[in-house]
Design an enzyme around this catalytic site. Structure first.
Site, short mmCIF file in Angstrom:
data_model
loop_
_atom_site.label_atom_id
_atom_site.label_comp_id
_atom_site.label_asym_id
_atom_site.label_seq_id
_atom_site.Cartn_x
_atom_site.Cartn_y
_atom_site.Cartn_z
N PRO A 16 0.88 -1.15 -0.05
CA PRO A 16 0.47 -0.35 0.13
C PRO A 16 0.90 1.44 -0.22
O PRO A 16 1.63 1.06 0.83
CB PRO A 16 -0.77 0.19 1.16
CG PRO A 16 -0.05 -1.29 2.36
CD PRO A 16 0.52 -1.92 0.90
N ASN A 17 0.43 2.29 -0.80
CA ASN A 17 0.78 3.50 -0.77
C ASN A 17 2.01 3.02 -1.93
O ASN A 17 2.60 4.25 -1.97
CB ASN A 17 0.36 4.73 0.41
CG ASN A 17 -0.51 4.06 1.11
OD1 ASN A 17 -1.57 4.86 0.61
ND2 ASN A 17 -0.31 3.86 2.91
N ARG B 21 5.11 10.65 -1.27
CA ARG B 21 4.66 10.97 -0.14
C ARG B 21 6.16 11.17 0.60
O ARG B 21 7.09 11.23 -0.19
CB ARG B 21 3.75 9.66 0.35
CG ARG B 21 4.93 8.31 -0.15
CD ARG B 21 4.60 7.37 -0.55
NE ARG B 21 4.47 6.68 0.94
CZ ARG B 21 4.17 5.39 2.12
NH1 ARG B 21 4.22 4.75 1.21
NH2 ARG B 21 4.19 5.25 3.18
N TYR C 279 11.67 8.26 1.38
CA TYR C 279 11.39 7.76 -0.35
C TYR C 279 11.79 8.28 -1.15
O TYR C 279 11.73 8.30 -2.10
CB TYR C 279 9.84 7.86 -0.03
CG TYR C 279 8.50 6.88 1.39
CD1 TYR C 279 9.37 5.70 1.82
CD2 TYR C 279 8.27 7.41 1.80
CE1 TYR C 279 9.15 5.05 3.03
CE2 TYR C 279 7.00 6.20 3.15
CZ TYR C 279 7.75 5.63 3.43
OH TYR C 279 7.40 5.53 4.53
N ASN D 271 7.86 -5.45 -0.96
CA ASN D 271 8.19 -4.44 -0.29
C ASN D 271 6.38 -4.24 0.21
O ASN D 271 5.21 -3.54 0.06
CB ASN D 271 9.04 -3.15 -0.72
CG ASN D 271 8.02 -2.25 0.34
OD1 ASN D 271 8.32 -2.29 0.87
ND2 ASN D 271 9.42 -0.15 -0.27
N ALA E 97 3.46 -0.57 4.79
CA ALA E 97 3.15 -1.03 6.66
C ALA E 97 2.44 -2.54 6.50
O ALA E 97 2.81 -2.43 7.77
CB ALA E 97 1.55 0.36 6.56
N HIS F 165 4.61 -4.72 8.96
CA HIS F 165 4.37 -4.75 10.25
C HIS F 165 3.54 -5.14 10.93
O HIS F 165 3.22 -5.28 11.99
CB HIS F 165 4.89 -3.18 10.59
CG HIS F 165 5.40 -2.73 10.14
ND1 HIS F 165 6.81 -3.00 9.95
CD2 HIS F 165 5.16 -1.59 9.07
CE1 HIS F 165 7.23 -1.99 8.59
NE2 HIS F 165 6.80 -0.83 8.14
N ASP G 211 2.24 -15.62 6.05
CA ASP G 211 1.82 -16.88 5.75
C ASP G 211 2.12 -17.12 4.74
O ASP G 211 2.23 -18.41 3.99
CB ASP G 211 0.46 -17.47 6.41
CG ASP G 211 0.81 -18.07 8.03
OD1 ASP G 211 1.51 -17.66 8.55
OD2 ASP G 211 -0.56 -17.46 8.76
N GLU H 12 12.67 -9.57 1.04
CA GLU H 12 12.28 -8.36 1.15
C GLU H 12 13.14 -6.86 1.42
O GLU H 12 14.19 -6.63 1.58
CB GLU H 12 11.90 -8.55 3.03
CG GLU H 12 11.41 -6.89 3.33
CD GLU H 12 11.13 -7.30 5.04
OE1 GLU H 12 11.37 -8.68 5.77
OE2 GLU H 12 10.19 -6.72 5.86
N HIS I 232 12.88 -2.38 1.60
CA HIS I 232 12.43 -1.21 2.09
C HIS I 232 12.93 -0.36 2.01
O HIS I 232 14.23 -0.20 2.16
CB HIS I 232 12.25 -0.71 3.39
CG HIS I 232 11.32 -2.32 4.42
ND1 HIS I 232 9.58 -2.11 4.57
CD2 HIS I 232 11.75 -3.67 5.15
CE1 HIS I 232 9.12 -3.32 4.42
NE2 HIS I 232 10.52 -3.85 4.99
N ARG J 47 13.45 4.57 12.58
CA ARG J 47 11.99 4.52 11.97
C ARG J 47 11.42 4.79 13.70
O ARG J 47 11.63 4.55 14.50
CB ARG J 47 10.66 5.07 10.90
CG ARG J 47 12.37 4.76 10.02
CD ARG J 47 11.08 5.07 9.08
NE ARG J 47 9.69 5.96 8.48
CZ ARG J 47 9.13 5.45 7.70
NH1 ARG J 47 9.12 4.77 6.26
NH2 ARG J 47 8.34 6.52 7.37
N ARG K 69 6.95 0.79 13.42
CA ARG K 69 7.95 -0.02 12.30
C ARG K 69 8.73 -0.37 12.50
O ARG K 69 9.54 -1.53 10.92
CB ARG K 69 8.43 1.81 11.22
CG ARG K 69 6.89 2.00 10.39
CD ARG K 69 7.43 3.41 9.88
NE ARG K 69 7.09 4.61 9.82
CZ ARG K 69 6.20 4.32 9.16
NH1 ARG K 69 5.33 3.59 8.23
NH2 ARG K 69 5.22 5.28 9.07
#
Ligand code: DQA
Length: 146
Positions: free
Chosen positions: A11-12, A19, A24, A75, A78, A81, A88, A99, A101, A108, A112
């Site tokens: 998301p986002n 943003r 970022y 990635n 949110a 977390h 799963d 993974e 980020h 942060r 997070r």
């Protein structure tokens, strides 16, 4: 060929460039997609670059990936977390997962600093900006031994 990979964005991340540039950077989502496609092509990888704001849709994408892709870069944003469902689903993938980020999540807010995914993925990259995606593609290329 063992060369099909998927990059999954949570998301986002579609609003990159708009943003919190302090976290970022200024790269847009489309620009990030272009540079990932360029690097993948250069390395002989076939890339699907995807994004969803919905947890269930991300779970579906991860499930569908089991038969379609040899490696995954994620990635989860949110959901990193919070989402046991994404954890799963990833655990069922049984092939290399990296993974990523963009920001350093350990520098942060406290909420997070916990990833529900890190202990089930192959490896991770954080805090190196959008370059983290490119580094993940290079690592995935090595992991797949193409
Ligand atoms: C992020 C970090 C997450 O905490 C955040 O919710 C994001 C992006 C990153 O790439 O730094 O959306 O995954």
């Amino acid at each position: 060929m063992n060369n099909k990979i998927i990059i999954i964005n949570g998301p986002n991340l579609n609003l990159l460039g708009e943003r919190e540039q302090s976290q970022y950077g200024s790269i847009t989502f489309d620009k990030l997609k272009d540079s990932c496609e360029k690097k993948s092509k250069e390395l002989g990888l076939e890339l699907n670059f995807s994004q969803s704001n919905l947890e269930g849709e991300l779970v579906n994408i991860i499930q569908d990936s089991r038969k379609k892709y040899d490696g995954m870069i994620i990635n989860a944003a949110a959901f990193t977390h919070t989402s046991v469902a994404i954890r799963d689903a990833l655990d069922l993938f049984k092939k290399p997962i990296i993974e990523v980020h963009i920001s350093n999540i350990y520098k942060r807010e406290e909420f997070r600093q916990k990833s529900l995914l890190s202990d089930i993925v192959t490896g991770g990259i954080f805090g190196l900006g959008a370059d983290g995606y490119i580094l993940a593609i290079i690592s995935m290329h090595k992991l797949l031994k193409i």
